[in-house]
Design a protein around this motif. Sequence first.
Motif, PDB file in Angstrom:
ATOM      1  N   THR A 108       0.952  -1.269  -0.105  1.00  0.00           N
ATOM      2  CA  THR A 108       0.013   0.041  -0.053  1.00  0.00           C
ATOM      3  C   THR A 108       0.798   1.464  -0.047  1.00  0.00           C
ATOM      4  N   ARG A 109       0.402   2.289  -0.773  1.00  0.00           N
ATOM      5  CA  ARG A 109       1.198   3.550  -0.686  1.00  0.00           C
ATOM      6  C   ARG A 109       0.171   4.803  -0.433  1.00  0.00           C
ATOM      7  N   PRO A 110       0.132   5.311   0.496  1.00  0.00           N
ATOM      8  CA  PRO A 110       1.189   5.441   1.533  1.00  0.00           C
ATOM      9  C   PRO A 110       0.987   4.025   2.401  1.00  0.00           C
ATOM     10  N   ARG A 111       1.994   3.672   3.071  1.00  0.00           N
ATOM     11  CA  ARG A 111       1.904   2.336   3.589  1.00  0.00           C
ATOM     12  C   ARG A 111       0.730   2.042   4.929  1.00  0.00           C
ATOM     13  N   LEU A 112      -0.053   1.332   4.664  1.00  0.00           N
ATOM     14  CA  LEU A 112      -0.977   1.196   5.705  1.00  0.00           C
ATOM     15  C   LEU A 112      -0.511   0.277   7.054  1.00  0.00           C
ATOM     16  N   SER A 113      -1.068   0.579   8.152  1.00  0.00           N
ATOM     17  CA  SER A 113      -0.713  -0.261   9.209  1.00  0.00           C
ATOM     18  C   SER A 113      -1.783  -1.458   9.268  1.00  0.00           C
ATOM     19  N   TYR A 114      -1.032  -2.425   9.876  1.00  0.00           N
ATOM     20  CA  TYR A 114      -2.151  -3.554  10.142  1.00  0.00           C
ATOM     21  C   TYR A 114      -3.648  -3.321  10.409  1.00  0.00           C
ATOM     22  N   ARG A 115      -3.630  -2.402  11.325  1.00  0.00           N
ATOM     23  CA  ARG A 115      -4.793  -1.905  11.842  1.00  0.00           C
ATOM     24  C   ARG A 115      -5.756  -1.476  10.862  1.00  0.00           C
TER      25      ARG A 115
END
Length: 374
Positions: A161-168
């Motif tokens: 993902t861009r921007p990088r998503l968190s696990y949550r």
Amino acid sequence: MAGVRDLLIDDPKLEPIADKVLEGRRLTLEDGMTLFATRDVAAVARMADLVRERRVGDKAYFVHSLRLSQTNVCYVGCTFCGFQRKLDEEGVWDMELDDVWEYVDRHHHPDLTEIHITAGHHPTRPWSYYLDLVSGLTQRYPGIQVKAWTAAEIHHFTRITRPRLSYREVLSELKEAGLVAMPGGGAEIFAEHVRRRIARAKVSAEGWLEVHRTAHELGIPTNATMLYGHVESHADRLDHMIRLRELQDEAPGFYSFVPLAFQPDNNPLAIELGTRFTTGLDDLRNLAVSRLMLDNFPHIKGYWIMITPELTQVTLSAGVSDIDGTIKDERIAHASGAVTEQGMTESELVRLVQDAGRVPVRRDALYRELKVYA
Ligand code: V47
């Protein structure tokens, strides 16, 4: 109430452990080592059976589940895996969404309850593909629950993902799209010296646990697996179970613990170790020890695809309360030499359970009871 005498223990080393089990006290890693070392496997099985009975009575659960692996393209290179392919390699598949709908249409039947998805880490599929896959399945097949992607794949999604998503964020978006539960794959063995050897480029043990913690906090129930029967020790297995037990204490949400017996063909680890299946006694003892160590897990699953239906039936008397399900078109174990069928009929499953003196219960992905067989 059952006492130590009812457990017909031969090995005196098991007596203090039996006392703990009868009193509902927690077992330690040392207790687990004793359970793995004893020759008195029958007594270990009886203890686990007693705990199973306290937990679920005579019920043994199964589900009508369709396996979906949308791709076998994977760049991770786990040494135990015979399923993975590079993009241009022979035997590769990579489904477009239309291929996924066609696949599910082909295998669909009126009692189908769950679609269980695990696959490879694809280097170029965008994040939107996965959200569209979950929302598409949810909308097209009302009443069918999507149980999707291992923590390793969730970790992979955060990297694409861009921007990088968190696990949550990844898990919240999947839940929004219709995700109901998560399978327990990708855990392998948490102990670093083993993980480095068999799954060097995969999500770390800490990452795997963090994904499941986050899923539980978001109300997404999950399972947990453990890949055994290769280069790990009994202490490594117990360390794995204890880390899961601790997480379940802190952030409950695991339904089932699923030991996965190493399938030893067509993969680099099998070449290194030789084609050597786990033995029946190791499978049975491992399930019984899991039931005894994981005192806060509702279910211990005997995965017949990897240990055969016949042995799974026997393990119903050694702590097992769930036998997964009918399953259709299993690919991961079969890519590594599994000798079982790729699915089973409901009547076969029901017969196995009833012959073992248990009451078969058809469930959904959330363990809601759909049918209790008299
Ligand atoms: O993550 C891969 C394992 C997993 C091999 O949650 C192997 O109910 C043995 O997640 N030998 C995918 N195991 C399967 C999985 C699963 C299966 C059944 C039930 C549930 C559940 C989840 O299969 C992978 C990996 O750990 N795996 N190769 C092998 N050669």
